[in-house]
Scaffold this motif. Sequence first.
Motif, PDB file in Angstrom:
ATOM      1  N   HIS A 367       0.841  -1.193   0.000  1.00 27.39           N
ATOM      2  CA  HIS A 367       0.000   0.000   0.000  1.00 27.39           C
ATOM      3  C   HIS A 367       0.882   1.250   0.000  1.00 27.39           C
ATOM      4  CE1 HIS A 367       1.015   0.662   4.231  1.00 27.39           C
ATOM      5  NE2 HIS A 367       0.656  -0.588   4.490  1.00 27.39           N
ATOM      6  N   ASP A 369      -0.824   4.212   0.950  1.00 22.29           N
ATOM      7  CA  ASP A 369      -1.503   4.770   2.114  1.00 22.29           C
ATOM      8  C   ASP A 369      -1.972   3.610   2.985  1.00 22.29           C
ATOM      9  OD1 ASP A 369      -3.188   5.912   3.953  1.00 22.29           O
ATOM     10  OD2 ASP A 369      -4.192   7.232   2.529  1.00 22.29           O
ATOM     11  N   GLU A 371      -4.301   3.197   4.833  1.00 19.34           N
ATOM     12  CA  GLU A 371      -5.747   3.017   4.858  1.00 19.34           C
ATOM     13  C   GLU A 371      -6.297   2.465   3.548  1.00 19.34           C
ATOM     14  OE1 GLU A 371      -7.485   6.697   5.966  1.00 19.34           O
ATOM     15  OE2 GLU A 371      -6.550   6.748   7.956  1.00 19.34           O
ATOM     16  N   GLU A 372      -5.440   2.366   2.532  1.00 20.57           N
ATOM     17  CA  GLU A 372      -5.919   1.888   1.232  1.00 20.57           C
ATOM     18  C   GLU A 372      -4.921   0.876   0.657  1.00 20.57           C
ATOM     19  OE1 GLU A 372      -7.287   3.609  -3.154  1.00 20.57           O
ATOM     20  OE2 GLU A 372      -6.650   4.975  -1.565  1.00 20.57           O
TER      21      GLU A 372
END
Length: 597
Positions: A367, A369, A371-372
């Motif tokens: 990833h 980020d 969160e993603e």
Amino acid sequence: MNRFRPYYRFLLDIKWYFIGAILCGIVYASTAGALPLLLKKILPALFPSENHPIQPLVFAMPEWLGIGSITIPPSWILPLAISMLPLNFAIRGISHFYNTYLINYCGIRVLEHIRLLVFKKIQKLHLGFFHKNKSGDLMSRLTNDTNDVKNVIVDVSNDFIRQPFTLIAMVISLIWMAFDNPEIWKLLIALASVPLCILPIRFIGKRIRKRSRETLNQAGNLLNRLNESLNAPKEIRSYNLEQEEINEFQKEVKQYFGLQMKVVKYGKMLAPTIEFVGACAISFAVFKASQAKISLNDIAAVVTALYLAYDPIKALGTIHNKIQQGTSALDRIEEVLHAPVDILDPENPLPFESANGNIDFEHVSFHYDPEEAILQNINLQVKAGEVIALVGPSGAGKSTIANLIPRFYDVTDGSIKIDSKDVRNIRQHELRAQIASVSQEPILFNDTIFNNIRMGKLDATDDEIHEAARKAFAYDFIMQTEDGFQTIVGEKGTRLSGGQKQRIAIARAFLKNAPILILDEATSALDSESEAKIQSALETLVHGKTTFIIAHRFSTIKIADRIVVLERGKMIAQGTHEKVYSECLLYKALYDQQNAD
């Protein structure tokens, strides 16, 4: 100046040139002290009054020297006056020329080193750095900002020595005249105003640093706008965006102009401010001289020396402004130089001179980020020589897998192993030497077709390059160009069609003949006829190589041994076409939709 200290090492290779420049600067500065002496002693002796005929010139020396005075007889005065001024300016002219020439030589060499230092660092940075930074801004840092840093290291360092020597020469002249006439000591109080000049220098310097940073940032924006426009001439004309581009560029230019003028405003404000302070001090000195009844010759010499003493102070103020500008530039350069190199070679690398091509993805996640997630827990074993097709909608993670194999990025979790060796334990150079790739938008350099193919193997013979072109079905169109293999392809290959560029890139991969091959939409730019030829060529190219094919067009992946279907970073199916088609609804939908089209 402490910020610039690490970069002074670039002067070591040219230290004698720099020392020579400094010595010439000292000579140039020192000769400035002769002018007040000429006004006070020589010229008055040449124009005596009727009551005061020519007298011997007597130069009183300080008592601590123990030599009394120096006397020049009347017969020497005229030859001395005639020769002194031309000789003085001849020495000044010669020393100034060599000071300027040598300091520019040193400056160009230092600039070369700094730009090379930044360029080397850019080559080590991972791909994510270029996604976050605009190419135009990086070009501005490499050109404009490095030039400002060079100015501090070389030009400012030179002036830091030359200007104080000019001031010292003036002060020595004033002290000399004061020993000759004690009343002149009262006039030296004018030099007490020198510390007052520090206040405007510091005040203006702070504002120049702030405005310089804004100006350099805007210069990067302007260069980036220009770069984007030059790289998209067809799109701009296709959508009638010429006037829109002109308006946007004009807006950037106006903003850049406004910031530049703010720097000019503060920079040019300093000299008249110091001149005003100096004029007040000199006026006070003249007032004190009138009270002390000092002769006109002495006053003229002292005023000249005082005036010339303020000139290096103005120069030192300008130097301070240059340092502030250079500091702003250095801040931007060090953002590149100190950028973390996320992809590092291991301290104890494993030997990897050749690869068989067995590749294992073990619980691989990735990833940008946290969160993603781009990839989630990918487990995939690929045997040497196997052809794998990566299929899925846009954003599924296909290209990310291709970027992780040669370590353009490192996995967030898990590992990728080639022949049971984690790629993070292999030198990047050795790892990438075993991988060839053909991207969707191949980049060609503004060089000959021959050299663009030769990139695949720098020591390749002419026959090997010609054979690679034949295998890629590029030989015929190459020979039809004006200069054959010596044809210049233009910037980014603009003189070639999309299909021709793609075939040059495929020829490059043929030439490299690496055991691992990555084809990222390798036939996307080809027409139907060319694609048929390339499909035949690819069957030859992938033979015996571990190959990853990323494609949206299913005609490209018919040579695959296994199909891997990705969705939202997860591997949802794998197997032969028949197996995946019957078991995976996503693959079936994608395949049926394309066949229906």
